[in-house]
Design an enzyme around this catalytic site. Sequence first.
Site, PDB file in Angstrom:
ATOM      1  N   TYR A 172      -6.018   3.847 -16.490  1.00 55.88           N
ATOM      2  CA  TYR A 172      -5.512   4.424 -17.732  1.00 55.88           C
ATOM      3  C   TYR A 172      -5.140   3.370 -18.769  1.00 55.88           C
ATOM      4  O   TYR A 172      -4.686   3.694 -19.860  1.00 55.88           O
ATOM      5  CB  TYR A 172      -4.338   5.356 -17.457  1.00 55.88           C
TER       6      TYR A 172
ATOM      7  N   ASN B 140      -4.349  12.803 -11.789  1.00 53.98           N
ATOM      8  CA  ASN B 140      -4.970  13.290 -13.018  1.00 53.98           C
ATOM      9  C   ASN B 140      -4.518  14.748 -13.180  1.00 53.98           C
ATOM     10  O   ASN B 140      -3.928  15.330 -12.272  1.00 53.98           O
ATOM     11  CB  ASN B 140      -6.496  13.131 -12.992  1.00 53.98           C
TER      12      ASN B 140
ATOM     13  N   ASP C  10       0.860  -1.176   0.000  1.00 54.31           N
ATOM     14  CA  ASP C  10       0.000   0.000   0.000  1.00 54.31           C
ATOM     15  C   ASP C  10       0.901   1.232   0.000  1.00 54.31           C
ATOM     16  O   ASP C  10       1.600   1.490   0.985  1.00 54.31           O
ATOM     17  CB  ASP C  10      -0.880  -0.037   1.249  1.00 54.31           C
TER      18      ASP C  10
ATOM     19  N   GLY D 183      -3.611   1.209 -14.081  1.00 48.63           N
ATOM     20  CA  GLY D 183      -4.962   1.011 -13.562  1.00 48.63           C
ATOM     21  C   GLY D 183      -5.990   1.471 -14.575  1.00 48.63           C
ATOM     22  O   GLY D 183      -6.079   0.961 -15.695  1.00 48.63           O
TER      23      GLY D 183
ATOM     24  N   GLY E 189      -8.359   5.472  -7.544  1.00 54.89           N
ATOM     25  CA  GLY E 189      -7.136   4.675  -7.517  1.00 54.89           C
ATOM     26  C   GLY E 189      -6.090   5.205  -6.550  1.00 54.89           C
ATOM     27  O   GLY E 189      -6.401   5.612  -5.432  1.00 54.89           O
ATOM     28  N   VAL E 190      -4.838   5.203  -6.998  1.00 55.17           N
ATOM     29  CA  VAL E 190      -3.717   5.676  -6.181  1.00 55.17           C
ATOM     30  C   VAL E 190      -3.937   7.126  -5.762  1.00 55.17           C
ATOM     31  O   VAL E 190      -3.713   7.492  -4.603  1.00 55.17           O
ATOM     32  CB  VAL E 190      -2.387   5.537  -6.959  1.00 55.17           C
ATOM     33  N   ASP E 191      -4.398   7.940  -6.687  1.00 51.82           N
ATOM     34  CA  ASP E 191      -4.619   9.361  -6.423  1.00 51.82           C
ATOM     35  C   ASP E 191      -5.596   9.548  -5.260  1.00 51.82           C
ATOM     36  O   ASP E 191      -5.320  10.283  -4.306  1.00 51.82           O
ATOM     37  CB  ASP E 191      -5.154  10.019  -7.693  1.00 51.82           C
TER      38      ASP E 191
END
Length: 173
Positions: free
Chosen positions: A125, A23, A9, A123, A31-33
């Site tokens: 994208y 983005n 993580d 992911g 997601g990660v963002d």
Amino acid sequence: MSIDAILGDLTLEPADALVNAANSTLLGGGGVDGALHAAAGPGLLAACRRVRRTTWPDGLPVGEAVATEAGELPARWVIHTVGPNRNRGQSEEGLLASCYTRSLDIAQELGARTIAFPAVGAGAYGWDAATAARVAVAAVAGHPRIGIGRVRFVLLNQPLLSAFGAEIDSLTA
């Protein structure tokens, strides 16, 4: 200087700099963002809003990177980078590689000794694990990384870990 990959993580990874697969708005997302913004607390969003007001008023371009403070994350900085969205026809591997090299450039400017990356673009994208790993590891291995002692890929699932592990292993073969 080492390059490795772990299953984990990113929000829990202790490093000088964590890289956010952001983005272009820099104002959070999925997601990660989304995970980094949620774990960092409101300070990260405030820092991103400052960047939008001052440095990147039209949003961060694909392949570019910018740093902010990290809020409550176990890092000093978050380096935000925008990967190319393959689902929207942005399939240039050079843009994906730029996410890694520009992030490393910024990490060096900051004096970071350790940096942790997600699999940028792998992911929502649409970049497949093998291509994402090949491009990422080649970009990191080909960068001088002056002053950076450890680059770690923190990956969300076993297919990504296997792909990145194979690419890292090929560096020493």
